[in-house]
Motif scaffolding. Structure first.
Motif, mmCIF file in Angstrom:
data_model
loop_
_atom_site.group_PDB
_atom_site.id
_atom_site.type_symbol
_atom_site.label_atom_id
_atom_site.label_comp_id
_atom_site.label_asym_id
_atom_site.label_seq_id
_atom_site.Cartn_x
_atom_site.Cartn_y
_atom_site.Cartn_z
ATOM 1 N N THR A 1 29.379 41.880 39.077
ATOM 2 C CA THR A 1 30.841 41.777 38.937
ATOM 3 C C THR A 1 31.375 42.817 37.965
ATOM 4 O O THR A 1 32.434 43.420 38.174
ATOM 5 N N TYR A 2 30.617 43.090 36.881
ATOM 6 C CA TYR A 2 31.042 44.079 35.880
ATOM 7 C C TYR A 2 31.156 45.466 36.502
ATOM 8 O O TYR A 2 32.134 46.184 36.298
ATOM 9 N N GLU A 3 30.130 45.860 37.312
ATOM 10 C CA GLU A 3 30.148 47.191 37.927
ATOM 11 C C GLU A 3 31.273 47.312 38.938
ATOM 12 O O GLU A 3 31.873 48.387 39.095
ATOM 13 N N GLN A 4 31.542 46.218 39.692
ATOM 14 C CA GLN A 4 32.647 46.256 40.654
ATOM 15 C C GLN A 4 33.974 46.510 39.935
ATOM 16 O O GLN A 4 34.789 47.327 40.388
ATOM 17 N N ARG A 5 34.193 45.825 38.781
ATOM 18 C CA ARG A 5 35.450 46.029 38.041
ATOM 19 C C ARG A 5 35.528 47.443 37.482
ATOM 20 O O ARG A 5 36.587 48.058 37.442
ATOM 21 N N ARG A 6 34.370 47.984 37.073
ATOM 22 C CA ARG A 6 34.346 49.347 36.515
ATOM 23 C C ARG A 6 34.750 50.358 37.566
ATOM 24 O O ARG A 6 35.545 51.267 37.315
ATOM 25 N N LEU A 7 34.193 50.226 38.809
ATOM 26 C CA LEU A 7 34.539 51.149 39.896
ATOM 27 C C LEU A 7 35.999 51.028 40.278
ATOM 28 O O LEU A 7 36.672 52.040 40.558
ATOM 29 N N GLU A 8 36.515 49.810 40.263
ATOM 30 C CA GLU A 8 37.933 49.621 40.587
ATOM 31 C C GLU A 8 38.820 50.301 39.548
ATOM 32 O O GLU A 8 39.839 50.914 39.886
ATOM 33 N N ASN A 9 38.433 50.208 38.291
ATOM 34 C CA ASN A 9 39.205 50.864 37.234
ATOM 35 C C ASN A 9 39.177 52.377 37.371
ATOM 36 O O ASN A 9 40.182 53.069 37.166
#
Length: 327
Positions: A3-11
């Motif tokens: 979930t952390y990596e998904q939010r990072r890519l979205e940012n």
């Protein structure tokens, strides 16, 4: 993908989209990232709004040197005047005038007359009396009330032991030495003259309060405040001779200087007493009677030493009056 990596890519995608919309290139963003942070601008003294400062603090000496006087004595306290709107303005009082024009030449005859004058004036007054509080009283000058004799000042430690060192007078063009020998033998009996009188360097450890204060004789001469025809070393030498009964035309000026420094309304007496009040110290030791001087030493040793050079110390009756509001 967590979930952390998904939010990072979205940012990252969101930021890239925003950069494109703003028309900012990658090169510009890289250059801005390399720029150092802006330094805080230093304010010049003139751009800083002054705070309210008492005349006593504003006129405090900026550096310690040596001898009987201190820099504050060259400039009288600022006069405070209340304006119609209620504010208070501070008017600087003119410093003491120089006694002579700097660089004034002296002939050999004049120098000989000056030298002769230092010892030719004989005592004309009886020795002072001393009351139960240790205060001296001089019949010719009732407002002059020191409570330390010259002998006490020297024996307890003053001027870094250097007051009577060889003195080169730039004004007269001569060197004065050995004039300490005119002091009464009883005043200096048992003292090491090379330590307590003619020390070539200023040694604070010689002083009663182990601190350095005042200005040098050379500084006072350069300012024009030494009356060479009477006392080439300044106030304390004048006091030594005055105490023994000599009177001269410089007496009023020297008594006035003492009054402004440590007289009943003198600035250094008031400064010292206020420090006692601020620290809550209600008693002092009568030094002539011995005992513990710990309290006195804790209350501003520099101001204590300054007052000592002017032949005055805090006594219990004066401190009691200060606590009663009669400064």
């Amino acid at each position: 993908m967590s979930t952390y990596e998904q939010r990072r890519l979205e940012n990252i995608r969101r930021n890239q989209t925003l950069i494109k919309e703003l028309g900012i290139s990658k090169r510009e963003t890289a250059e801005s990232a390399r720029k150092p942070p802006l330094k805080k601008r230093k304010l010049s003294p003139s751009s800083v709004r002054p705070t309210s400062v008492s005349s006593r603090i504003a006129s405090a000496p900026t550096k310690p040197a040596y001898n009987e006087d201190i820099s504050l004595d060259t400039e009288r306290p600022a006069a405070r005047k209340k304006q119609k709107n209620g504010s208070v303005s501070v008017a600087k009082v003119e410093p003491e005038r120089a006694l002579y024009t700097r660089g004034e030449a002296r002939s050999e005859d004049e120098l000989a007359a000056i030298r002769a004058g230092w010892t030719s004036r004989k005592p004309t007054e009886a020795p002072p009396t001393r009351d139960e509080n240790g205060t001296f009283h001089f019949a010719s000058h009732p407002t002059f009330t020191p409570n330390k004799s010259p002998a006490e000042v020297l024996r307890e430690g003053a001027f870094g032991g250097s007051y009577f060192r060889p003195l080169r007078s730039r004004q007269l063009g001569i060197t004065v030495e050995d004039d300490w020998r005119e002091l009464p033998e009883a005043w200096i009996a048992g003292l090491r003259t090379d330590t307590y009188l003619t020390n070539t360097g200023y040694d604070p450890e010689i002083n009663k309060y182990r601190v350095k204060c005042g200005q040098s004789i050379e500084e006072w001469e350069a300012a024009g405040w030494i009356a060479h025809e009477y006392d080439i070393r300044g106030w304390f030498q004048w006091y030594c001779r005055f105490f023994q009964g000599r009177r001269c035309d410089d007496d009023e000026r020297q008594v006035g200087r003492w009054e402004r420094c440590v007289g009943p309304k003198g600035r250094w007496r008031r400064v010292l007493l206020k420090k006692y009040l601020q620290l809550g110290v209600r008693s002092v030791t009568d030094e002539e009677g011995g005992g513990d001087e710990e309290d006195a030493a804790e209350v501003s040793p520099v101001v204590h030493q300054t007052c000592h050079h002017w032949a005055w110390e805090v006594r219990q009756d004066v401190l009691d009056a200060a606590w009663e509001g009669r400064l």
